[in-house]
Design an enzyme around this catalytic site. Structure first.
Site, PDB file in Angstrom:
ATOM      1  N   GLU A 134      -6.098  -7.960  -0.216  1.00 55.84           N
ATOM      2  CA  GLU A 134      -6.822  -7.667   1.026  1.00 55.84           C
ATOM      3  C   GLU A 134      -8.286  -7.406   0.700  1.00 55.84           C
ATOM      4  O   GLU A 134      -8.592  -6.617  -0.200  1.00 55.84           O
ATOM      5  CB  GLU A 134      -6.231  -6.434   1.741  1.00 55.84           C
ATOM      6  CG  GLU A 134      -4.840  -6.657   2.299  1.00 55.84           C
ATOM      7  CD  GLU A 134      -4.328  -5.473   3.132  1.00 55.84           C
ATOM      8  OE1 GLU A 134      -5.151  -4.651   3.579  1.00 55.84           O
ATOM      9  OE2 GLU A 134      -3.104  -5.397   3.319  1.00 55.84           O
ATOM     10  N   GLU A 151       0.776  -1.251   0.000  1.00 56.35           N
ATOM     11  CA  GLU A 151       0.000   0.000   0.000  1.00 56.35           C
ATOM     12  C   GLU A 151       0.804   1.296   0.000  1.00 56.35           C
ATOM     13  O   GLU A 151       0.652   2.129   0.903  1.00 56.35           O
ATOM     14  CB  GLU A 151      -0.986   0.006   1.183  1.00 56.35           C
ATOM     15  CG  GLU A 151      -2.022  -1.073   1.090  1.00 56.35           C
ATOM     16  CD  GLU A 151      -3.121  -0.986   2.172  1.00 56.35           C
ATOM     17  OE1 GLU A 151      -2.949  -0.257   3.155  1.00 56.35           O
ATOM     18  OE2 GLU A 151      -4.141  -1.658   1.997  1.00 56.35           O
TER      19      GLU A 151
END
Ligand SMILES: *[C@@H]1O[C@H](CO)[C@@H](O)[C@H](O)[C@H]1NC(C)=O
Ligand SMILES: *[C@@H]1O[C@H](CO)[C@@H](O)[C@H](O)[C@H]1NC(C)=O
Ligand SMILES: *[C@@H]1O[C@H](CO)[C@@H](O)[C@H](O)[C@H]1NC(C)=O
Length: 508
Positions: free
Chosen positions: A447, A343
């Site tokens: 995710e 991320e």
């Protein structure tokens, strides 16, 4: 895309590449793909919200690194302010608090701190302590930038701030000085402030520095030993999962003696995970979740104070961490992939820096293995989800990781159950298909979770929501990974969801 152009691309790749073509054709053919995986979140990289009790033994546990505080003088009814956001004097003449009136703590011990201002300088005494005026001019803290926050016994948010000269700060409208020797807690006392905590962080830095060097090693070791064991891998494999994504922090590469406050031992835990994976026929994705400097400012990036500072100057060190991990696990049959960085956040992480790092990280993995996949996380924030596709086409056995949460955006706040499910079937299906190309990198929903912005939903609602996601994300060519395995909030825990039959992977 037609099969004709697919063949053409493969042929072109073959001509341009030194790899044997079987390697290329093997892409997608690995028997464990697409993975059905779970994230072992909050194991080797702490996230306080997932297990708040882990922080319970820390003294002054609301004043950890990165806690953002504001101070209002009770006498003046005005806030302390780093004038201009930093670089000059600290004043006490603001009627309402915002960025310049908010300070990030660096914790020295339970009562002693540095205070970092908006533009990243530190509170300090002028001329490195030769004067007593409070300024915010130095970029790294020393003794004259160190302050004790003294809390009133029966009201922890009523404080006095003691400077390195032994005297307390006192607020005057255009000036703050460290020259108050008196005592007392009256509103009229110019050294008394009302402290307001406006943000806290609970990551690896906070827990290790919070417990400090005497206690942190044992607290972390106990956590690592208890949180994930061989039994968990057995549970996962017998319930239809075939892989785990394991977040790790950059400090793992200097185990057993990582830079303070991080503590050693996470490498041994990761070694154990490889043994347990092998025992239970599972694959492992090693995910570099926290990089030095922080790629997104979040708790789980290992940040000290929430500033996002990873950039070009960190690339070499971050590649060294990847090199370390690849060297250690390249020949382990359980290694499926190494993810270079979790991320990265746009625009703070620029596309240029990221590509430069991804190329160097990819090369570091390839030095040790041609077989492991290399996973490239898309940027969060304002970034095009396809921005890495062309770049990735030039690399072999790479994967684009996208994270799909039906949370963290106002757009979900007014969706009902059916609208949420429709969103998965329509919007997410289309988002995923945009990054799933036949001649490019594989796609991975690294995710997702079955929690949403709806409260009071029924078990059946959750089952339908989870099922829709499993169905759509099952089209990702590398697979998917649930966030997370264990979590204090039940719907975020795949273990809880399986045990309570909200999710049944044996049937899908
Ligand atoms: C915290 O650190 C300060 C400055 O080094 C020291 O004077 C103080 O005794 C320490 N307090 C505790 C509780 O360790
Ligand atoms: C606060 O005080 C400083 C220093 O005297 C002055 O430059 C500034 O204009 C004042 N700001 C307000 C909002 O009063
Ligand atoms: C899960 O689904 C499988 C296949 O449909 C079924 O045999 C099994 O009983 C289900 N498990 C539970 C706990 O309902």
């Amino acid at each position: 895309m037609s099969s004709y152009s697919y063949v053409k691309c493969v042929w072109a790749f073959y001509l341009l590449s030194s790899w044997v073509p079987t390697l290329w054709f093997a892409q997608g053919a690995d028997p464990y793909l697409p993975v059905k995986a779970v994230n072992l979140g909050n194991w080797l990289v702490t996230e306080g919200w997932m297990k708040p009790s882990l922080f319970a033994g820390i003294p002054n546990q609301d004043l950890l690194d990165g806690t953002q505080v504001q101070f209002m003088s009770t006498k003046l009814q005005k806030y302390l302010c780093a004038e201009n956001g930093g670089g000059t004097d600290v004043v006490a003449n603001r009627t309402s608090p915002s960025g310049w009136e908010t300070f990030r703590l660096w914790r020295i011990n339970e009562s002693t701190f540095n205070l970092r201002v908006f533009n990243k300088q530190f509170f300090g005494l002028e001329n490195q302590g030769k004067g007593n005026k409070v300024v915010a001019v130095l970029n790294s803290p020393g003794n004259s930038e160190t302050f004790q926050i003294v809390r009133k016994n029966d009201d922890g948010n009523r404080v006095r701030i003691k400077a390195s000269n032994g005297l307390f700060l006192q607020a005057k409208p255009g000036l703050v000085t460290a020259d108050y020797g008196g005592s007392g807690w009256d509103d009229n006392n110019p050294s008394v402030f009302q402290m307001k905590i406006v943000r806290t962080l609970q990551g690896e830095y906070q827990i290790t520095n919070g417990y400090g060097p005497d206690r942190a090693p044992q607290v972390m070791q106990d956590h690592w030993n208890a949180y994930i064991t061989n039994e968990d891998f057995r549970f996962l494999s017998s319930n239809g999962l075939n892989a785990v994504r394991i977040p790790v922090g950059w400090w793992i590469a200097s185990d057993p003696t990582p830079p303070k406050p991080f503590v050693g031992g996470s490498l041994k835990a990761l070694d154990n995970a490889f043994t347990w994976a092998q025992n239970n026929g599972m694959k492992i994705i090693v995910d570099l979740h926290a990089v030095q400097g922080s790629q997104n400012g979040n708790d789980h990036s290992g940040t000290r104070d929430g500033f996002q500072e990873w950039g070009d100057s960190n690339i070499q060190d971050t590649v060294a961490v990847i090199d370390f991990l690849a060297a250690r696990y390249a020949n382990n049959p359980s290694l499926a992939a190494i993810e270079l960085m979790n991320e990265p956040l746009a625009p703070g992480v620029t596309l240029n820096d990221l590509k430069k790092y991804y190329k160097a990280g990819y090369d570091a993995v390839r030095k040790h293995t041609s077989n492991a996949y290399v996973i490239l996380s898309n940027r969060l924030g304002p970034a095009d989800s396809k921005e890495l596709l062309d770049f990735a086409r030039g690399l072999n056995r790479v994967v684009i990781d996208v994270h799909y949460y039906s949370l963290f955006s106002d757009m979900f706040n007014n969706m009902n159950v059916q609208q949420n499910i429709d969103f998965i079937n329509n919007q997410r299906a289309s988002d995923l298909s945009a990054v799933t190309t036949s001649n490019g990198p594989l796609s991975f929903v690294g995710e997702w979770t079955a929690e949403w912005a709806i409260s009071g939903a029924s078990k059946e609602d959750y089952q339908r929501f989870a099922k829709a996601q499993i169905n759509v994300y099952g089209r990702a060519t590398f697979g998917w990974a649930y966030w997370a395995y264990r979590c204090a909030q039940n719907h975020w825990s795949l273990k809880w969801m399986i045990e309570n039959v909200y999710i049944n992977l044996s049937s899908s």
